[in-house]
Write a protein that holds these residues in place. Sequence first.
Motif, PDB file in Angstrom:
ATOM      1  N   PHE A   1      11.144  -8.831  13.164  1.00 45.33           N
ATOM      2  CA  PHE A   1       9.958  -8.290  12.483  1.00 45.33           C
ATOM      3  C   PHE A   1       9.050  -9.455  12.121  1.00 45.33           C
ATOM      4  N   SER A   2       7.789  -9.372  12.539  1.00 44.03           N
ATOM      5  CA  SER A   2       6.821 -10.421  12.249  1.00 44.03           C
ATOM      6  C   SER A   2       5.594  -9.797  11.588  1.00 44.03           C
ATOM      7  N   GLU A   3       5.586  -9.854  10.267  1.00 48.58           N
ATOM      8  CA  GLU A   3       4.513  -9.242   9.473  1.00 48.58           C
ATOM      9  C   GLU A   3       4.280  -7.793   9.895  1.00 48.58           C
TER      10      GLU A   3
ATOM     11  N   LEU B   1       4.024  -7.376  -0.464  1.00 42.91           N
ATOM     12  CA  LEU B   1       3.018  -6.346  -0.725  1.00 42.91           C
ATOM     13  C   LEU B   1       1.629  -6.892  -0.413  1.00 42.91           C
ATOM     14  N   SER B   2       0.835  -6.070   0.261  1.00 44.98           N
ATOM     15  CA  SER B   2      -0.527  -6.474   0.606  1.00 44.98           C
ATOM     16  C   SER B   2      -1.397  -6.546  -0.649  1.00 44.98           C
ATOM     17  N   ASP B   3      -2.509  -7.260  -0.558  1.00 47.63           N
ATOM     18  CA  ASP B   3      -3.410  -7.427  -1.706  1.00 47.63           C
ATOM     19  C   ASP B   3      -3.946  -6.095  -2.201  1.00 47.63           C
ATOM     20  N   ASP B   4      -4.176  -5.153  -1.264  1.00 46.71           N
ATOM     21  CA  ASP B   4      -4.711  -3.848  -1.682  1.00 46.71           C
ATOM     22  C   ASP B   4      -3.616  -2.885  -2.120  1.00 46.71           C
ATOM     23  N   GLY B   5      -2.325  -3.319  -2.013  1.00 43.85           N
ATOM     24  CA  GLY B   5      -1.209  -2.497  -2.488  1.00 43.85           C
ATOM     25  C   GLY B   5      -0.886  -1.305  -1.618  1.00 43.85           C
ATOM     26  N   LYS B   6      -1.394  -1.301  -0.356  1.00 38.07           N
ATOM     27  CA  LYS B   6      -1.192  -0.135   0.502  1.00 38.07           C
ATOM     28  C   LYS B   6       0.002  -0.246   1.442  1.00 38.07           C
ATOM     29  N   TYR B   7       0.437  -1.460   1.703  1.00 37.22           N
ATOM     30  CA  TYR B   7       1.558  -1.607   2.639  1.00 37.22           C
ATOM     31  C   TYR B   7       2.338  -2.886   2.343  1.00 37.22           C
TER      32      TYR B   7
END
Length: 603
Positions: free
Chosen positions: A242-244, A171-177
């Motif tokens: 899949f790479s990030e 999970l990204s730091d901003d929680g969007k993806y």
Amino acid sequence: MSTETTNKDILRGGQFLVKETKCEDVFTLEDLNEEQKMMRESTKEFVDRELWAHWERFEKKDYAYTEECMKKAGDLGLLSVAVPEAYGGMGMGFVSTMLVCDYISGATGSFSTAFGAHTGIGTLPITLYGTEEQKQKYVPRLATGEWFGAYCLTEPGAGSDANSGKTKAVLSDDGKYYSITGQKMWISNAGFCNLFIVFARIEDDKNITGFIVENDPENGISLGDEEKKLGIHSSSTRQVFFSETKVPVENMLSERGNGFKIAMNALNVGRIKLAAACLEAQRRVINEATKYANERIQFKTPIINFGAIKAKIADMATNAYVDEAACYRAAKNIEDRIAIREASGNSHQEAELKGVEEYAIECSILKVAVSEHVQHTTDEGIQIFGGMGFSADTPMESAWRDARISRIYEGTNEINRMLSVGMLVKKAMKGHVDLLGPATAVGEELMGIPSFETPDYSELLSEEKDLLGRLKKVFLMVAGSAVQKFGPDLEKHQMLLMAASDILIQVYMAESAILRTEKNAKRFGEEAQATQIAMTKLYLYRAVDIIQQKAKEGIVSFAEGDEQRMMLMGIKRFTKYTNQPNVVKLRTQIADKVAADNGYTFD
């Protein structure tokens, strides 16, 4: 829900073993309505025109032609049969979806694989587990063939053990993806798909999670080369890296950690659909082999007149007939269970999930039995063609190569054999199937004195039905004693489970044939069903042989002394014929009918 559904006694999954099914309560191909018959004919026309007439192109790795044919199938609505109307589909019942899967799959395994991967595991996870927004966004495109789907579960270290995948979702730091990183392999349709169903692990979760991932090379997605395969040459099969790869949080499929459940339920549907996909392949091989045998002259006579060839034709036709009976019986059971759940207030999603899950045992049985029958049929097809069968200039050798994969995907046949028995035991422990009572009764019967009265077998198939009931006792005797001896450790005894599953498989397949034939003989007359009666008797005879062998193999693996002797005597007692069938006569009768019709005409 139809009156027909409510008036039937619909058994739960696995209950066929301990409860009697009336022939009037099973569905057969002869029960197709006019709409379904029209659908079958239009599907066959598409296959003859676009696929069968160009089978050589599929052998030359013409991936573009596979994609082109998929688009044409989408234009005809053949990709949308199982999709609800709300999302651009036809919203047809489970039997109709089986019917299209059956008849669209006979010409080439390449197209069959592409079709199954797209309509099944590429689309169904979204229709069954997706949010309303996900379904509105993706399913209409998949239903029309504007987009194609693929399913990314298998990894280099995660095959049958699907939940052991290493692909990560962070999970990204901003929680969007989520950023997905990992490697998937053996991905059907990878070369031309627009969307992947991807399974990855979030942090150290026990279970994997499902995601809907759009195929964008600029988003960290790359593909390996097309795999070099034994068969299904024009089925695009590639590794996916899949790479990030960034996936919006709203593209999580179902809940976190629910991926393993999604994967298993998708496989349940896939297994019965795979069985259906092997039916028309058998029919077409039988047709081609029969035509060749009628035309090929050796020793101044068509080779179809030789007993050795007749035996092959008879066995091939019998397997196809029995497989049809079992597949459509199970399909209608699932359809009826879905209808019952919807009537009781379940959503369509929940009803379909639970309806298929209810018959997971039967799905595994069908996957094993029919995939092995199609392999046998294609092998015998080559043999009947002789040297020409070994040549790539005839479709026999490609049919044989294409058939081989069916015993591997949707869970290997070994896995499915063990699953069928394991799921049955679990159902018994939950009280969904009463195995303990009937197994105890069989044990008491073994201790008693057998009856020496000659039964009245005056009615059609009455001896076969009586024998079938005793074959069920063989399974209860073996499995019941094994469960009692090993308890929860039974799953560790894989060879015993494999033997027990073969008994279970033969019981279900033989019973399906008996019920189909009995039902049709009652409404069309015994004379009209004479060959079908012969096929039913022939299959049961062969089933008895298999059950005798597998039961003995199982018993001697865990029983000793008096217990072993009693159970071995039980095998003889429960598998004994009063009137042994003349197998040569049965095979001759069946083969002569197929020869006269110049192919398989029982569907």
